[in-house]
Design an enzyme around this catalytic site. Structure first.
Site, PDB file in Angstrom:
ATOM      1  N   LYS A 192      41.517   3.848  44.789  1.00 20.11           N
ATOM      2  CA  LYS A 192      42.373   4.890  45.365  1.00 20.11           C
ATOM      3  C   LYS A 192      43.758   4.266  45.569  1.00 20.11           C
ATOM      4  O   LYS A 192      43.823   3.088  45.939  1.00 20.11           O
ATOM      5  CB  LYS A 192      41.821   5.338  46.728  1.00 20.11           C
ATOM      6  CG  LYS A 192      40.387   5.853  46.691  1.00 20.11           C
ATOM      7  CD  LYS A 192      39.823   5.977  48.114  1.00 20.11           C
ATOM      8  CE  LYS A 192      38.333   6.237  48.087  1.00 20.11           C
ATOM      9  NZ  LYS A 192      37.703   6.230  49.419  1.00 20.11           N
ATOM     10  N   SER A 222      33.807   0.955  49.005  1.00 11.95           N
ATOM     11  CA  SER A 222      32.948  -0.161  49.418  1.00 11.95           C
ATOM     12  C   SER A 222      31.792  -0.427  48.468  1.00 11.95           C
ATOM     13  O   SER A 222      31.002   0.465  48.141  1.00 11.95           O
ATOM     14  CB  SER A 222      32.377   0.105  50.812  1.00 11.95           C
ATOM     15  OG  SER A 222      31.501  -0.949  51.146  1.00 11.95           O
ATOM     16  N   SER A 277      33.515   6.226  47.933  1.00 13.63           N
ATOM     17  CA  SER A 277      33.985   5.120  48.785  1.00 13.63           C
ATOM     18  C   SER A 277      34.399   3.917  47.953  1.00 13.63           C
ATOM     19  O   SER A 277      33.871   3.700  46.861  1.00 13.63           O
ATOM     20  CB  SER A 277      32.848   4.712  49.730  1.00 13.63           C
ATOM     21  OG  SER A 277      33.091   3.454  50.307  1.00 13.63           O
ATOM     22  N   ASN A 286      29.420  -2.156  49.405  1.00 14.28           N
ATOM     23  CA  ASN A 286      28.260  -2.228  50.306  1.00 14.28           C
ATOM     24  C   ASN A 286      27.740  -0.846  50.693  1.00 14.28           C
ATOM     25  O   ASN A 286      26.873  -0.737  51.573  1.00 14.28           O
ATOM     26  CB  ASN A 286      28.634  -3.003  51.575  1.00 14.28           C
ATOM     27  CG  ASN A 286      28.900  -4.473  51.272  1.00 14.28           C
ATOM     28  OD1 ASN A 286      28.017  -5.183  50.822  1.00 14.28           O
ATOM     29  ND2 ASN A 286      30.132  -4.917  51.481  1.00 14.28           N
ATOM     30  N   THR A 333      33.027   1.173  60.126  1.00 15.64           N
ATOM     31  CA  THR A 333      32.753  -0.204  59.688  1.00 15.64           C
ATOM     32  C   THR A 333      34.044  -1.022  59.680  1.00 15.64           C
ATOM     33  O   THR A 333      33.992  -2.242  59.509  1.00 15.64           O
ATOM     34  CB  THR A 333      32.094  -0.226  58.294  1.00 15.64           C
ATOM     35  OG1 THR A 333      32.634   0.833  57.517  1.00 15.64           O
ATOM     36  CG2 THR A 333      30.595  -0.066  58.389  1.00 15.64           C
ATOM     37  N   ARG A 378      38.111  -4.684  48.250  1.00 18.05           N
ATOM     38  CA  ARG A 378      37.948  -6.022  48.830  1.00 18.05           C
ATOM     39  C   ARG A 378      39.024  -6.995  48.338  1.00 18.05           C
ATOM     40  O   ARG A 378      39.643  -7.708  49.134  1.00 18.05           O
ATOM     41  CB  ARG A 378      36.556  -6.553  48.477  1.00 18.05           C
ATOM     42  CG  ARG A 378      36.161  -7.767  49.288  1.00 18.05           C
ATOM     43  CD  ARG A 378      34.769  -8.232  48.887  1.00 18.05           C
ATOM     44  NE  ARG A 378      33.787  -7.160  48.967  1.00 18.05           N
ATOM     45  CZ  ARG A 378      32.577  -7.195  48.390  1.00 18.05           C
ATOM     46  NH1 ARG A 378      32.207  -8.268  47.718  1.00 18.05           N
ATOM     47  NH2 ARG A 378      31.754  -6.175  48.498  1.00 18.05           N
ATOM     48  N   ASP A 382      34.345  10.033  52.026  1.00 18.36           N
ATOM     49  CA  ASP A 382      34.646   8.626  52.146  1.00 18.36           C
ATOM     50  C   ASP A 382      33.654   8.074  53.184  1.00 18.36           C
ATOM     51  O   ASP A 382      33.082   8.852  53.950  1.00 18.36           O
ATOM     52  CB  ASP A 382      36.099   8.491  52.641  1.00 18.36           C
ATOM     53  CG  ASP A 382      36.499   7.076  52.889  1.00 18.36           C
ATOM     54  OD1 ASP A 382      36.405   6.262  51.960  1.00 18.36           O
ATOM     55  OD2 ASP A 382      36.884   6.761  54.033  1.00 18.36           O
ATOM     56  N   LEU A 383      33.451   6.771  53.204  1.00 20.57           N
ATOM     57  CA  LEU A 383      32.443   6.220  54.124  1.00 20.57           C
ATOM     58  C   LEU A 383      33.085   5.639  55.389  1.00 20.57           C
ATOM     59  O   LEU A 383      32.966   6.193  56.481  1.00 20.57           O
ATOM     60  CB  LEU A 383      31.626   5.147  53.378  1.00 20.57           C
ATOM     61  CG  LEU A 383      30.480   4.509  54.149  1.00 20.57           C
ATOM     62  CD1 LEU A 383      29.442   5.529  54.582  1.00 20.57           C
ATOM     63  CD2 LEU A 383      29.806   3.440  53.265  1.00 20.57           C
ATOM     64  N   ASP A 384      33.812   4.527  55.199  1.00 21.87           N
ATOM     65  CA  ASP A 384      34.396   3.848  56.355  1.00 21.87           C
ATOM     66  C   ASP A 384      35.524   4.703  56.944  1.00 21.87           C
ATOM     67  O   ASP A 384      36.489   5.028  56.248  1.00 21.87           O
ATOM     68  CB  ASP A 384      34.938   2.479  55.900  1.00 21.87           C
ATOM     69  CG  ASP A 384      35.680   1.750  57.001  1.00 21.87           C
ATOM     70  OD1 ASP A 384      35.355   1.971  58.179  1.00 21.87           O
ATOM     71  OD2 ASP A 384      36.592   0.973  56.686  1.00 21.87           O
ATOM     72  N   ASP A 422      39.916   9.334  55.439  1.00 25.00           N
ATOM     73  CA  ASP A 422      40.673   8.838  56.598  1.00 25.00           C
ATOM     74  C   ASP A 422      41.841   7.945  56.190  1.00 25.00           C
ATOM     75  O   ASP A 422      42.535   7.413  57.058  1.00 25.00           O
ATOM     76  CB  ASP A 422      39.771   8.028  57.545  1.00 25.00           C
ATOM     77  CG  ASP A 422      39.430   6.665  56.965  1.00 25.00           C
ATOM     78  OD1 ASP A 422      39.039   6.616  55.780  1.00 25.00           O
ATOM     79  OD2 ASP A 422      39.590   5.657  57.676  1.00 25.00           O
ATOM     80  N   LYS A 479      42.628  -0.313  55.434  1.00 20.44           N
ATOM     81  CA  LYS A 479      41.827   0.919  55.396  1.00 20.44           C
ATOM     82  C   LYS A 479      41.739   1.506  53.987  1.00 20.44           C
ATOM     83  O   LYS A 479      42.784   1.826  53.392  1.00 20.44           O
ATOM     84  CB  LYS A 479      42.492   1.962  56.278  1.00 20.44           C
ATOM     85  CG  LYS A 479      41.950   2.068  57.662  1.00 20.44           C
ATOM     86  CD  LYS A 479      42.468   3.365  58.165  1.00 20.44           C
ATOM     87  CE  LYS A 479      42.335   3.780  59.514  1.00 20.44           C
ATOM     88  NZ  LYS A 479      43.054   5.009  59.795  1.00 20.44           N
ATOM     89  N   GLY A 480      40.542   1.660  53.473  1.00 22.02           N
ATOM     90  CA  GLY A 480      40.343   2.315  52.181  1.00 22.02           C
ATOM     91  C   GLY A 480      40.713   1.468  50.987  1.00 22.02           C
ATOM     92  O   GLY A 480      40.579   1.894  49.837  1.00 22.02           O
TER      93      GLY A 480
HETATM   94  P1  B16 Z   1      33.574  -3.763  50.558  1.00 19.25           P
HETATM   95  P2  B16 Z   1      35.973   3.304  52.356  1.00 19.25           P
HETATM   96  C1  B16 Z   1      36.574   0.701  52.290  1.00 19.25           C
HETATM   97  O1  B16 Z   1      35.664   1.726  52.602  1.00 19.25           O
HETATM   98  C2  B16 Z   1      37.124   0.094  53.577  1.00 19.25           C
HETATM   99  O2  B16 Z   1      37.889   1.061  54.289  1.00 19.25           O
HETATM  100  C3  B16 Z   1      38.011  -1.078  53.234  1.00 19.25           C
HETATM  101  O3  B16 Z   1      38.516  -1.677  54.402  1.00 19.25           O
HETATM  102  C4  B16 Z   1      37.185  -2.093  52.418  1.00 19.25           C
HETATM  103  O4  B16 Z   1      38.007  -3.190  52.029  1.00 19.25           O
HETATM  104  C5  B16 Z   1      36.638  -1.402  51.174  1.00 19.25           C
HETATM  105  O5  B16 Z   1      35.839  -0.291  51.565  1.00 19.25           O
HETATM  106  C6  B16 Z   1      35.790  -2.323  50.323  1.00 19.25           C
HETATM  107  O6  B16 Z   1      34.627  -2.658  51.039  1.00 19.25           O
HETATM  108  O7  B16 Z   1      34.170  -5.103  50.805  1.00 19.25           O
HETATM  109  O8  B16 Z   1      32.354  -3.446  51.392  1.00 19.25           O
HETATM  110  O9  B16 Z   1      33.323  -3.525  49.086  1.00 19.25           O
HETATM  111  O10 B16 Z   1      36.963   3.705  53.423  1.00 19.25           O
HETATM  112  O11 B16 Z   1      36.526   3.465  50.944  1.00 19.25           O
HETATM  113  O12 B16 Z   1      34.625   3.923  52.536  1.00 19.25           O
HETATM  114 MG    MG Z   2      37.911   5.204  54.673  1.00 21.80          MG
END
Ligand code: B16
Ligand code: MG
Length: 208
Positions: free
Chosen positions: A144, A115, A113, A117, A15, A47, A7-9, A169, A43-44
């Site tokens: 997830k 995200s 992940s 981004n 982030t 968007r 996983d990233l964040d 996480d 978390k996780g």
């Molecule tokens: P984005 P992960 C998740 O990253 C973040 O934990 C979560 O807070 C965020 O809303 C989601 O990515 C989407 O991110 O807006 O950049 O597409 O923990 O899955 O690495």
């Molecule tokens: Mg995470």
């Protein structure tokens, strides 16, 4: 372990603090305060699902899909602006060294992940070349705790789930990995997650 899916964040980089600041600005514009304790729920989470949680916290109902999409886009623009200065120093303790250790041992490495981004963040952290596969919010339909993101990552590595370990996480991520038949390591400093096989405070704990 033949494959490691990260996983990233919250696992590789923190982030979450920028997600929080960007959502807090949006909440302010919508007329309410968004507190750090509420941020735990994001978390996780994808968007759009994060926006739904934000609106629930603020008691805002009845927005059209179009209005929601515009708010999410505005939040993302702020978030991406905040990532402008992101660099390797913001990686979580031991993350970079652990990725290099696995690479040296011939373990295949993937990102799993939510995200959208992720590619930008991996570039900024200068670790994109360590990944054999990147599966993220741009390439999955189901968030997830559905195991899709990890199953696609394992497939991209040409490995079976039980040959891979997922590092997560969030509880949604641990649940997704368990559902998919993966080994699990929880990156969980505060001991709030459950169901995993092993828990560490950070990836640095796995170096020795
Ligand atoms: P984005 P992960 C998740 O990253 C973040 O934990 C979560 O807070 C965020 O809303 C989601 O990515 C989407 O991110 O807006 O950049 O597409 O923990 O899955 O690495
Ligand atoms: Mg995470």
């Amino acid at each position: 372990m033949k494959g490691a899916i990260f996983d990233l964040d919250g696992v590789i980089v923190d982030t979450a603090k920028y997600h929080y600041l960007a959502w807090r600005e949006i909440a302010k514009e919508l007329g309410f305060d968004f507190h750090k304790s509420d941020n735990e729920r994001l978390k996780g989470v994808s968007r759009m699902a994060s926006l739904e949680i934000l609106l629930e916290v603020g008691g805002i109902k009845g927005l059209s899909d179009n209005e929601k999409a515009n708010i999410a886009e505005k939040k993302n623009q702020r978030y991406v602006q905040m990532l402008a200065d992101l660099d390797e120093d913001e990686m979580l303790p031991g993350a970079k060294d652990y990725l290099h250790k696995l690479k040296g041992e011939g373990v295949k490495i993937a990102l799993g992940s939510a995200s959208k981004n992720s590619p930008l963040i991996l570039e900024k952290l200068k670790i994109a070349d360590l990944f054999d596969a990147v599966v993220d919010g741009n390439s999955v339909q189901k968030a997830k705790p559905d195991p899709e993101v990890f199953l696609k990552a394992a497939e991209a590595l040409k490995l079976k789930p039980d040959e891979c370990c997922v590092f997560e996480d969030s509880q949604a991520g641990i649940d997704a990995a368990l559902k998919g038949g993966f080994h699990t390591v929880a990156v969980d400093k505060d001991g709030v997650l459950y169901g995993y096989e092993k828990r560490v405070a950070c990836l640095g704990d796995l170096l020795y």
